[in-house]
Design a protein around this motif. Structure first.
Motif, PDB file in Angstrom:
ATOM      1  N   SER A 282       0.823  -1.200   0.000  1.00 38.79           N
ATOM      2  CA  SER A 282       0.000   0.000   0.000  1.00 38.79           C
ATOM      3  C   SER A 282       0.866   1.263   0.000  1.00 38.79           C
ATOM      4  N   SER A 283       2.076   1.145   0.523  1.00 34.76           N
ATOM      5  CA  SER A 283       2.990   2.285   0.566  1.00 34.76           C
ATOM      6  C   SER A 283       4.405   1.775   0.797  1.00 34.76           C
ATOM      7  N   LEU A 284       5.369   2.645   0.616  1.00 38.40           N
ATOM      8  CA  LEU A 284       6.763   2.265   0.816  1.00 38.40           C
ATOM      9  C   LEU A 284       7.519   3.478   1.324  1.00 38.40           C
ATOM     10  N   GLN A 285       8.391   3.248   2.287  1.00 34.36           N
ATOM     11  CA  GLN A 285       9.162   4.346   2.880  1.00 34.36           C
ATOM     12  C   GLN A 285      10.651   4.148   2.578  1.00 34.36           C
ATOM     13  N   TRP A 286      11.362   5.250   2.413  1.00 35.22           N
ATOM     14  CA  TRP A 286      12.826   5.238   2.302  1.00 35.22           C
ATOM     15  C   TRP A 286      13.402   6.013   3.485  1.00 35.22           C
ATOM     16  N   TYR A 287      14.433   5.415   4.088  1.00 36.89           N
ATOM     17  CA  TYR A 287      15.146   6.037   5.197  1.00 36.89           C
ATOM     18  C   TYR A 287      16.639   6.090   4.861  1.00 36.89           C
ATOM     19  N   ARG A 288      17.335   7.068   5.462  1.00 40.87           N
ATOM     20  CA  ARG A 288      18.795   7.090   5.404  1.00 40.87           C
ATOM     21  C   ARG A 288      19.320   7.057   6.834  1.00 40.87           C
ATOM     22  N   GLN A 289      20.316   6.197   7.056  1.00 42.91           N
ATOM     23  CA  GLN A 289      20.938   6.090   8.367  1.00 42.91           C
ATOM     24  C   GLN A 289      22.418   6.430   8.234  1.00 42.91           C
ATOM     25  N   GLU A 290      22.843   7.457   8.959  1.00 47.62           N
ATOM     26  CA  GLU A 290      24.257   7.834   8.962  1.00 47.62           C
ATOM     27  C   GLU A 290      24.936   7.153  10.144  1.00 47.62           C
ATOM     28  N   PRO A 291      26.259   6.966  10.043  1.00 46.40           N
ATOM     29  CA  PRO A 291      26.980   6.260  11.118  1.00 46.40           C
ATOM     30  C   PRO A 291      26.742   6.891  12.482  1.00 46.40           C
ATOM     31  N   GLY A 292      26.404   6.059  13.464  1.00 46.77           N
ATOM     32  CA  GLY A 292      26.209   6.534  14.828  1.00 46.77           C
ATOM     33  C   GLY A 292      24.858   7.174  15.086  1.00 46.77           C
ATOM     34  N   GLU A 293      23.964   7.122  14.112  1.00 43.44           N
ATOM     35  CA  GLU A 293      22.651   7.742  14.279  1.00 43.44           C
ATOM     36  C   GLU A 293      21.538   6.764  13.921  1.00 43.44           C
ATOM     37  N   GLY A 294      20.304   7.161  14.233  1.00 40.27           N
ATOM     38  CA  GLY A 294      19.163   6.353  13.851  1.00 40.27           C
ATOM     39  C   GLY A 294      18.718   6.663  12.434  1.00 40.27           C
ATOM     40  N   PRO A 295      17.933   5.766  11.817  1.00 38.97           N
ATOM     41  CA  PRO A 295      17.395   6.041  10.476  1.00 38.97           C
ATOM     42  C   PRO A 295      16.505   7.278  10.498  1.00 38.97           C
ATOM     43  N   VAL A 296      16.557   8.025   9.398  1.00 34.90           N
ATOM     44  CA  VAL A 296      15.742   9.225   9.241  1.00 34.90           C
ATOM     45  C   VAL A 296      14.893   9.051   7.999  1.00 34.90           C
ATOM     46  N   LEU A 297      13.590   9.283   8.134  1.00 38.64           N
ATOM     47  CA  LEU A 297      12.685   9.143   7.008  1.00 38.64           C
ATOM     48  C   LEU A 297      13.005  10.169   5.928  1.00 38.64           C
ATOM     49  N   LEU A 298      13.123   9.692   4.683  1.00 38.99           N
ATOM     50  CA  LEU A 298      13.326  10.588   3.547  1.00 38.99           C
ATOM     51  C   LEU A 298      12.004  10.858   2.832  1.00 38.99           C
ATOM     52  N   VAL A 299      11.259   9.788   2.558  1.00 34.34           N
ATOM     53  CA  VAL A 299      10.042   9.953   1.770  1.00 34.34           C
ATOM     54  C   VAL A 299       9.129   8.749   1.954  1.00 34.34           C
ATOM     55  N   THR A 300       7.842   8.958   1.721  1.00 33.94           N
ATOM     56  CA  THR A 300       6.873   7.873   1.630  1.00 33.94           C
ATOM     57  C   THR A 300       6.215   7.966   0.266  1.00 33.94           C
ATOM     58  N   VAL A 301       6.147   6.846  -0.454  1.00 31.70           N
ATOM     59  CA  VAL A 301       5.433   6.812  -1.732  1.00 31.70           C
ATOM     60  C   VAL A 301       4.224   5.906  -1.580  1.00 31.70           C
TER      61      VAL A 301
END
Lengths: 112, 112
Positions: free
Chosen positions: B30-49
């Motif tokens: 129904s939907s899909l999310q993309w996240y980016r995770q940088e070293p030492g941090e938690g994933p951050v939401l980029l977009v939902t399609v």
């Protein structure tokens, strides 16, 4: 202002000890989660609470016990720590179940 | 078992180059999310399609949801060192409304 904050950031302890990780969110979200990220960076859900009620308990040893005193807090207590528990544990929150998640910066747990 | 496959697993390219990473499954979402995770941090939401065929742009990042809503791609134009990180796709678990599941990620390293 940190949206999802978890403490401590690093936790180094001996096998067999008991430890707790705390998490707080100031986003007003109803749902909170605990995830485990292993050394290969695979992120797997452990628990989820919705308005202080446990809604997900994945196949996690019962040495792990979450506790949600109110909907802004979700803590994780781990008894009798084992070597295999070494990982990064992330707390997250979302407005509703299964909606996009906001993550804390993780707690790096190392078992000696 | 619902499976999200991300490819490539690792990608290392020079600054200024273009790249595409993929998230594939045999299931419809129904939907899909993309996240980016940088070293030492938690994933951050980029977009939902949400809609089949949907394209969303975030500066130099272009996200596309497949027409059949089974796959997604992330294209980065003129990569910068700040794009380095772990890119994760995530979808609502099949038949459940209480959790999302993550792919194993693409580890992207942009060389200066």
């Amino acid at each position: 202002d940190t949206a999802v904050s978890q403490t401590p950031k690093y936790l180094v302890t001996q096998m067999g000890n008991d430890k707790s990780i705390k998490c707080e969110q100031n986003l007003g979200h109803d749902t909170m989660y605990w995830y485990k990220q292993d050394s290969k960076k695979f992120l797997k859900i452990m628990f989820s609470y919705n308005n202080k009620e446990l809604i997900i308990n994945e196949t996690v040893p019962n040495r792990f016990s979450p506790k949600s005193p109110d909907k802004a807090h979700l803590n994780l207590h781990i008894n009798s720590l084992e070597l295999g528990d070494s990982a990064v544990y992330f707390c997250a929150s979302s407005p509703r179940r299964a909606s996009p998640q906001h993550f804390g910066d993780g707690t790096r747990l190392s078992i000696l | 078992t619902q499976l999200l496959e991300q490819s490539p697993q690792f990608l290392s390219i020079q600054e200024g180059e273009n790249l595409t990473v993929y998230c594939n499954s045999s299931s419809v979402f129904s939907s899909l999310q993309w996240y980016r995770q940088e070293p030492g941090e938690g994933p951050v939401l980029l977009v939902t399609v949400v809609t089949g065929g949907e394209v969303k742009k975030l500066k130099r990042l272009t996200f596309q949801f497949g027409d059949a809503r089974k796959d997604s791609s992330l294209h980065i134009t003129a990569a910068q060192t700040g794009d380095t990180g772990l890119y994760l796709c995530a979808v609502p678990a099949k038949g459940r409304d209480d959790k999302i599941i993550f792919g194993k990620g693409t580890r992207l390293h942009i060389l200066p």
